[in-house]
Design a protein around this motif. Structure first.
Motif, PDB file in Angstrom:
ATOM      1  N   PHE A  22      -1.297   8.070  13.482  1.00  0.00           N
ATOM      2  CA  PHE A  22      -2.489   6.827  13.390  1.00  0.00           C
ATOM      3  C   PHE A  22      -2.811   6.665  11.979  1.00  0.00           C
ATOM      4  O   PHE A  22      -2.724   5.561  11.372  1.00  0.00           O
ATOM      5  CB  PHE A  22      -3.497   7.132  14.224  1.00  0.00           C
ATOM      6  CG  PHE A  22      -4.725   6.323  14.353  1.00  0.00           C
ATOM      7  CD1 PHE A  22      -4.582   5.034  14.813  1.00  0.00           C
ATOM      8  CD2 PHE A  22      -5.738   6.535  13.470  1.00  0.00           C
ATOM      9  CE1 PHE A  22      -5.462   4.112  14.744  1.00  0.00           C
ATOM     10  CE2 PHE A  22      -6.879   5.512  13.452  1.00  0.00           C
ATOM     11  CZ  PHE A  22      -6.782   4.361  14.089  1.00  0.00           C
ATOM     12  N   TRP A  23      -2.788   7.742  11.290  1.00  0.00           N
ATOM     13  CA  TRP A  23      -3.050   7.571   9.721  1.00  0.00           C
ATOM     14  C   TRP A  23      -2.328   6.941   9.097  1.00  0.00           C
ATOM     15  O   TRP A  23      -2.439   6.080   7.991  1.00  0.00           O
ATOM     16  CB  TRP A  23      -3.730   9.034   9.349  1.00  0.00           C
ATOM     17  CG  TRP A  23      -4.044   9.020   7.807  1.00  0.00           C
ATOM     18  CD1 TRP A  23      -5.251   8.751   7.084  1.00  0.00           C
ATOM     19  CD2 TRP A  23      -3.123   9.518   6.813  1.00  0.00           C
ATOM     20  NE1 TRP A  23      -5.304   8.902   5.905  1.00  0.00           N
ATOM     21  CE2 TRP A  23      -3.854   9.233   5.596  1.00  0.00           C
ATOM     22  CE3 TRP A  23      -2.039  10.056   6.523  1.00  0.00           C
ATOM     23  CZ2 TRP A  23      -3.341   9.646   4.212  1.00  0.00           C
ATOM     24  CZ3 TRP A  23      -1.512  10.327   5.509  1.00  0.00           C
ATOM     25  CH2 TRP A  23      -1.988  10.337   4.215  1.00  0.00           C
ATOM     26  N   ALA A  29      -0.709  -0.374   7.288  1.00  0.00           N
ATOM     27  CA  ALA A  29      -1.510  -1.494   7.358  1.00  0.00           C
ATOM     28  C   ALA A  29      -2.265  -2.044   6.155  1.00  0.00           C
ATOM     29  O   ALA A  29      -2.442  -3.330   5.701  1.00  0.00           O
ATOM     30  CB  ALA A  29      -2.225  -1.730   8.634  1.00  0.00           C
ATOM     31  N   ARG A  30      -3.144  -1.254   5.708  1.00  0.00           N
ATOM     32  CA  ARG A  30      -3.990  -1.475   4.562  1.00  0.00           C
ATOM     33  C   ARG A  30      -3.074  -1.791   3.190  1.00  0.00           C
ATOM     34  O   ARG A  30      -3.456  -2.768   2.576  1.00  0.00           O
ATOM     35  CB  ARG A  30      -4.578  -0.145   4.124  1.00  0.00           C
ATOM     36  CG  ARG A  30      -5.813   0.002   5.002  1.00  0.00           C
ATOM     37  CD  ARG A  30      -6.692   1.346   4.381  1.00  0.00           C
ATOM     38  NE  ARG A  30      -7.567   1.417   5.418  1.00  0.00           N
ATOM     39  CZ  ARG A  30      -7.797   2.841   5.948  1.00  0.00           C
ATOM     40  NH1 ARG A  30      -7.021   3.770   5.466  1.00  0.00           N
ATOM     41  NH2 ARG A  30      -8.544   3.241   6.792  1.00  0.00           N
ATOM     42  N   GLU A  37      -2.867  -9.811  -0.005  1.00  0.00           N
ATOM     43  CA  GLU A  37      -3.973 -10.241  -1.061  1.00  0.00           C
ATOM     44  C   GLU A  37      -3.518 -10.513  -2.333  1.00  0.00           C
ATOM     45  O   GLU A  37      -3.790 -11.305  -3.003  1.00  0.00           O
ATOM     46  CB  GLU A  37      -5.027  -9.530  -0.748  1.00  0.00           C
ATOM     47  CG  GLU A  37      -6.126  -9.823  -1.446  1.00  0.00           C
ATOM     48  CD  GLU A  37      -6.806 -11.327  -1.240  1.00  0.00           C
ATOM     49  OE1 GLU A  37      -7.576 -12.044  -1.949  1.00  0.00           O
ATOM     50  OE2 GLU A  37      -6.812 -11.679  -0.027  1.00  0.00           O
ATOM     51  N   ALA A  38      -2.543  -9.551  -2.925  1.00  0.00           N
ATOM     52  CA  ALA A  38      -2.324  -9.794  -4.426  1.00  0.00           C
ATOM     53  C   ALA A  38      -1.401 -10.880  -4.342  1.00  0.00           C
ATOM     54  O   ALA A  38      -1.196 -11.610  -5.254  1.00  0.00           O
ATOM     55  CB  ALA A  38      -1.516  -8.455  -4.585  1.00  0.00           C
ATOM     56  N   ALA A  39      -0.346 -11.215  -3.237  1.00  0.00           N
ATOM     57  CA  ALA A  39       0.637 -12.325  -3.411  1.00  0.00           C
ATOM     58  C   ALA A  39      -0.412 -13.771  -3.545  1.00  0.00           C
ATOM     59  O   ALA A  39      -0.116 -14.580  -4.093  1.00  0.00           O
ATOM     60  CB  ALA A  39       1.586 -12.216  -2.232  1.00  0.00           C
TER      61      ALA A  39
END
Length: 109
Positions: A22-23, A29-30, A37-39
């Motif tokens: 899960f971690w 996903a993060r 977001e950077a793109a």
């Protein structure tokens, strides 16, 4: 009994493996979200640079036409002064530090 026998150590190990999976999934996903977001921010920067260059070229073209065809001093003053006013306004807003003071205590009313 012919059932499956599981020791407490095996249960704890299984739960640990599930937590690690899960971690890893959440970390992936993060990372994917950060890359997206950077793109997007890079595309916004390119878009902003393109618009700034286009508008600058448009202003320079209009100024060039008015300067190379002299005749009306007021038109020349407007063509040179108006973009300078917009630029000074934008620079003043960009360099002005503003703060938002919010109270940490008390409720909203």
């Amino acid at each position: 009994m012919n059932g499956i026998s599981v020791t407490p150590t095996q249960i704890i190990a299984g739960v640990g493996v599930l937590l690690v999976l899960f971690w890893v999934w959440r970390a992936g996903a993060r990372r994917a979200k950060a890359a997206a977001e950077a793109a997007r921010s890079g595309a916004r920067l390119v878009s902003l640079v393109g618009r700034v260059l286009f508008n600058a070229a448009l202003i320079v073209a209009v100024q060039w036409v008015v300067i190379t065809h002299p005749g009306n001093r007021w038109l020349l003053l407007a063509v040179l002064g108006l973009p300078a006013l917009f630029a000074s306004y934008a620079l003043t807003r960009a360099m002005t530090v503003t703060t938002v003071d919010s109270s940490k205590r008390g409720g909203r009313r």
